[in-house]
Design a protein around this motif. Structure first.
Motif, PDB file in Angstrom:
ATOM      1  N   THR A  90       0.834  -1.195   0.000  1.00  0.00           N
ATOM      2  CA  THR A  90       0.000   0.000   0.000  1.00  0.00           C
ATOM      3  C   THR A  90       0.867   1.243   0.000  1.00  0.00           C
ATOM      4  N   THR A  91       0.349   2.321  -0.519  1.00  0.00           N
ATOM      5  CA  THR A  91       1.047   3.599  -0.478  1.00  0.00           C
ATOM      6  C   THR A  91       0.390   4.537   0.523  1.00  0.00           C
ATOM      7  N   ASN A  92      -0.935   4.564   0.523  1.00  0.00           N
ATOM      8  CA  ASN A  92      -1.652   5.516   1.366  1.00  0.00           C
ATOM      9  C   ASN A  92      -2.427   4.873   2.515  1.00  0.00           C
ATOM     10  N   GLY A  93      -2.315   3.551   2.677  1.00  0.00           N
ATOM     11  CA  GLY A  93      -2.901   2.891   3.837  1.00  0.00           C
ATOM     12  C   GLY A  93      -4.239   2.220   3.630  1.00  0.00           C
ATOM     13  N   SER A  94      -4.886   2.440   2.521  1.00  0.00           N
ATOM     14  CA  SER A  94      -6.205   1.832   2.283  1.00  0.00           C
ATOM     15  C   SER A  94      -6.133   0.305   2.265  1.00  0.00           C
ATOM     16  N   THR A  95      -5.135  -0.240   1.604  1.00  0.00           N
ATOM     17  CA  THR A  95      -4.999  -1.691   1.510  1.00  0.00           C
ATOM     18  C   THR A  95      -4.638  -2.284   2.870  1.00  0.00           C
ATOM     19  N   ARG A  96      -3.873  -1.567   3.657  1.00  0.00           N
ATOM     20  CA  ARG A  96      -3.576  -2.009   5.027  1.00  0.00           C
ATOM     21  C   ARG A  96      -4.877  -2.153   5.815  1.00  0.00           C
ATOM     22  N   GLY A  97      -5.801  -1.210   5.662  1.00  0.00           N
ATOM     23  CA  GLY A  97      -7.090  -1.291   6.349  1.00  0.00           C
ATOM     24  C   GLY A  97      -7.869  -2.538   5.960  1.00  0.00           C
ATOM     25  N   ILE A  98      -7.821  -2.893   4.689  1.00  0.00           N
ATOM     26  CA  ILE A  98      -8.497  -4.110   4.229  1.00  0.00           C
ATOM     27  C   ILE A  98      -7.810  -5.335   4.836  1.00  0.00           C
ATOM     28  N   ALA A  99      -6.477  -5.354   4.807  1.00  0.00           N
ATOM     29  CA  ALA A  99      -5.723  -6.484   5.361  1.00  0.00           C
ATOM     30  C   ALA A  99      -6.035  -6.664   6.844  1.00  0.00           C
ATOM     31  N   GLU A 100      -6.100  -5.578   7.573  1.00  0.00           N
ATOM     32  CA  GLU A 100      -6.409  -5.664   9.006  1.00  0.00           C
ATOM     33  C   GLU A 100      -7.825  -6.194   9.238  1.00  0.00           C
ATOM     34  N   ALA A 101      -8.769  -5.786   8.396  1.00  0.00           N
ATOM     35  CA  ALA A 101     -10.144  -6.294   8.516  1.00  0.00           C
ATOM     36  C   ALA A 101     -10.182  -7.797   8.235  1.00  0.00           C
ATOM     37  N   VAL A 102      -9.439  -8.250   7.226  1.00  0.00           N
ATOM     38  CA  VAL A 102      -9.376  -9.679   6.907  1.00  0.00           C
ATOM     39  C   VAL A 102      -8.796 -10.444   8.091  1.00  0.00           C
ATOM     40  N   ALA A 103      -7.681  -9.971   8.631  1.00  0.00           N
ATOM     41  CA  ALA A 103      -7.049 -10.653   9.763  1.00  0.00           C
ATOM     42  C   ALA A 103      -7.965 -10.685  10.981  1.00  0.00           C
TER      43      ALA A 103
END
Length: 169
Positions: A11-24
């Motif tokens: 991720t560059t701006n954190g959006s994908t990190r938010g998705i990854a955290e929701a999945v985990a």
């Protein structure tokens, strides 16, 4: 011992990190062990039984850190359960229809025998890095198009498949 899952992301701006955290979070609620980590920082994948790897989409390409993670760990990823996701469309299209993976991700799905791929809506908001991102926001095309109920439902299906796999081994 519950399956130990790594949810890695680029991720560059954190959006994908938010998705990854929701999945985990969903995987953990279902009784699995799950870690999240930036794909750029992962140095050892051997402790994990399964993987979910996500990459933000930029100009039709999966995030560089996600691509490098997959290339660097391709042998291990091919031997264990693997799911991929992309995030990026800055509109409701990802919630309205199945968006196929970009070509590089399609090849990774095939070569690594991934269990699946899904594209989720992205998020681009004020303060985003990059000239093009700032231009998109300035033109009123930004926003948060992540559908967390959809993300959580997908993660629950991943968890279900892993739990069933554990019960048969």
């Amino acid at each position: 011992m519950p399956a130990n899952v790594l949810v890695a992301y680029g991720t560059t701006n954190g959006s994908t990190r938010g998705i990854a955290e929701a999945v985990a979070d969903v995987l953990r609620k279902e009784g699995l062990s799950a870690d999240t980590a930036s794909a750029a920082t992962v140095t050892d994948v051997t402790p994990y039984d399964a993987f979910v790897v996500g990459g933000a989409l930029y100009a039709g390409r999966w995030h560089r850190d996600a691509r490098r993670f997959v290339r660097r760990n391709r042998r291990t990823l091919a031997e264990r359960p693997l799911w991929l996701f992309s995030s990026g469309p800055l509109d409701a299209s990802a919630s309205e229809k199945d968006i196929p993976p970009v070509p590089w991700v399609r090849r990774a799905v095939d070569r690594l025998d991934a269990r699946g791929h899904v594209t989720f809506g992205g998020c681009l908001e004020e303060g985003a890095k990059g000239r093009i991102a700032r231009m998109i926001i300035r033109n009123g095309k930004g926003g948060d198009f992540r559908d967390f109920p959809e993300i959580e439902a997908w993660a629950a299906r991943v968890a279900d498949e892993l739990i069933k796999r554990e019960q048969t081994t």
